[in-house]
Design a protein around this motif. Sequence first.
Motif, PDB file in Angstrom:
ATOM      1  N   UNK A 320     -46.682  -6.732 -14.234  1.00 59.51           N
ATOM      2  CA  UNK A 320     -46.561  -5.299 -14.020  1.00 59.51           C
ATOM      3  C   UNK A 320     -45.317  -4.951 -13.200  1.00 59.51           C
ATOM      4  N   UNK A 321     -44.902  -5.859 -12.298  1.00 60.15           N
ATOM      5  CA  UNK A 321     -43.740  -5.592 -11.454  1.00 60.15           C
ATOM      6  C   UNK A 321     -42.425  -6.025 -12.102  1.00 60.15           C
ATOM      7  N   UNK A 322     -42.479  -6.468 -13.358  1.00 64.08           N
ATOM      8  CA  UNK A 322     -41.267  -6.827 -14.084  1.00 64.08           C
ATOM      9  C   UNK A 322     -40.918  -8.296 -14.057  1.00 64.08           C
ATOM     10  N   UNK A 323     -41.622  -9.084 -13.262  1.00 61.57           N
ATOM     11  CA  UNK A 323     -41.345 -10.518 -13.235  1.00 61.57           C
ATOM     12  C   UNK A 323     -41.809 -11.181 -14.543  1.00 61.57           C
ATOM     13  N   UNK A 324     -41.068 -12.186 -14.976  1.00 60.89           N
ATOM     14  CA  UNK A 324     -41.374 -12.877 -16.229  1.00 60.89           C
ATOM     15  C   UNK A 324     -42.528 -13.853 -16.022  1.00 60.89           C
ATOM     16  N   UNK A 325     -43.529 -13.736 -16.883  1.00 63.49           N
ATOM     17  CA  UNK A 325     -44.625 -14.706 -16.901  1.00 63.49           C
ATOM     18  C   UNK A 325     -44.239 -15.892 -17.767  1.00 63.49           C
ATOM     19  N   UNK A 326     -43.699 -15.594 -18.952  1.00 66.62           N
ATOM     20  CA  UNK A 326     -43.326 -16.658 -19.885  1.00 66.62           C
ATOM     21  C   UNK A 326     -42.395 -16.102 -20.945  1.00 66.62           C
ATOM     22  N   UNK A 327     -41.369 -16.860 -21.300  1.00 65.92           N
ATOM     23  CA  UNK A 327     -40.514 -16.569 -22.447  1.00 65.92           C
ATOM     24  C   UNK A 327     -40.614 -17.731 -23.418  1.00 65.92           C
ATOM     25  N   UNK A 328     -40.866 -17.429 -24.685  1.00 67.49           N
ATOM     26  CA  UNK A 328     -41.017 -18.454 -25.719  1.00 67.49           C
ATOM     27  C   UNK A 328     -40.053 -18.143 -26.850  1.00 67.49           C
ATOM     28  N   UNK A 329     -39.163 -19.079 -27.156  1.00 65.06           N
ATOM     29  CA  UNK A 329     -38.130 -18.862 -28.174  1.00 65.06           C
ATOM     30  C   UNK A 329     -38.291 -19.844 -29.325  1.00 65.06           C
ATOM     31  N   UNK A 330     -37.814 -19.461 -30.528  1.00 59.13           N
ATOM     32  CA  UNK A 330     -38.008 -20.307 -31.707  1.00 59.13           C
ATOM     33  C   UNK A 330     -36.993 -21.435 -31.821  1.00 59.13           C
ATOM     34  N   UNK A 331     -37.392 -22.471 -32.537  1.00 58.97           N
ATOM     35  CA  UNK A 331     -36.517 -23.567 -32.942  1.00 58.97           C
ATOM     36  C   UNK A 331     -36.348 -23.465 -34.448  1.00 58.97           C
ATOM     37  N   UNK A 332     -35.116 -23.290 -34.908  1.00 55.45           N
ATOM     38  CA  UNK A 332     -34.855 -23.202 -36.344  1.00 55.45           C
ATOM     39  C   UNK A 332     -34.391 -24.556 -36.866  1.00 55.45           C
ATOM     40  N   UNK A 333     -34.877 -24.911 -38.056  1.00 55.20           N
ATOM     41  CA  UNK A 333     -34.482 -26.168 -38.661  1.00 55.20           C
ATOM     42  C   UNK A 333     -33.055 -26.142 -39.173  1.00 55.20           C
ATOM     43  N   UNK A 334     -32.529 -27.347 -39.396  1.00 57.06           N
ATOM     44  CA  UNK A 334     -31.139 -27.474 -39.840  1.00 57.06           C
ATOM     45  C   UNK A 334     -30.974 -28.425 -41.023  1.00 57.06           C
ATOM     46  N   UNK A 335     -32.081 -28.901 -41.592  1.00 58.47           N
ATOM     47  CA  UNK A 335     -31.980 -29.880 -42.663  1.00 58.47           C
ATOM     48  C   UNK A 335     -32.928 -29.613 -43.809  1.00 58.47           C
TER      49      UNK A 335
END
Length: 404
Positions: A320-335
């Motif tokens: 609620x105060x703007x602090x990050x709880x968690x950020x989750x980003x994707x992994x894209x394949x390359x092959x």
Amino acid sequence: MAHGFGVGLLSLTLVLLALSFSQSVMIHSKTKIKSAVFRSPVFELEPGSVANRLHYNIDFPRGHIALKRLHAEVVDEAGNSIPLHETYLHHWVVSRYFYRNGSSEHNSLSGRNNGICQGEMFGQHFGLGSETRRTITYVPDPFGFEFGNPAEIPKGYEEMWMLNVHAIDTRGAEDKLGCTECLCSLYNVSKDEYGRPLSPNYKGGLYCCYDHTQCRVRKGFQGAKRSLYLKYTVEWIDWNDEFVPVKTYILDVTDNFNADSHEHSCLVEYEVKRSSKAAGLSHGNIDTKRTTLRLPTGGYVVYGVAHQHTGGRGMTLYKEDGRVICTSTPIYGKGEEAGNEAGYIVGMRSCYPEPGSVRILDGETLVLESDYSNVKTHTGVMGAFYILVAEKLPNPNPALRSQL
């Protein structure tokens, strides 16, 4: 002097917390982790076809357990991994229910998670999509999913598990991405699976790629019908008092939360429209969808991970105060090989906050954001966020505390 006392008290608290966790890790290192590999009932696919089925009373560990990990992937009869560019795994979910002998599954009681979406929406305990092979799902010690507790199973009922697998065969598809995004025009669908007409504004999503629908393939393309399975590996430990149970919350960025009525309305999917500014840009702009929601009861976050579709750029959950709880980003394949398919999300990065460092307060309002590339339109995308929350932390070892 008071300042020094505060620093000393904080240091002592951190030492006790660290000792409690090291003690737990030491205990669990001596405990045997059990593992079993299961396969779903077979589903057959040919080029362009779709399977989206429910399987009840699946094979699953029994007894009072602490489940630590569940990993899954699509395989053929020989156990070979099937790449996403041949069979796209839209999603798989595993849900708990309570069954009374002699009744049908439809009259069973729900064993849903602790999530806040309405009804059975996002009620599963486990589930991923194309990212399943490279997403870390291990629950850190001394925490675990608690299942099979006799005190929590309704009298006269038995704890059972249901599996839903949604897979799309894109071999020979005219538009692979369009098929995986369930573009209605490619499926020649104007009604949902119950025969109800779809809105003219609905361009694509789950209502157009239900079981036995067919996505358009290139004229003259031939491909064999294949028998496939979802192979799922489960790891667990027999429950003991050293474990701390976690609650499962699946938060949805489409949740239209009403703060006055405290009602949640999760739509599950949404459309990302192509930006008018994206022409000629290799990356385009970012479409950010945001919602606020509230957990009735809080606790300590011990794990988090997002679920997005192709085009996803990650999700963030804020306090609620703007602090990050968690950020989750994707992994894209390359092959080309399974687990590294170019252009597909093959994994989502998981969050493991330091135990005790991230606490959600009871009734706290959270902010959830989902980012997608809008260099082109994407239909039927999702922005779901899994978090595991412990209501308490492990108790410091009394013997150690007395020595301090």
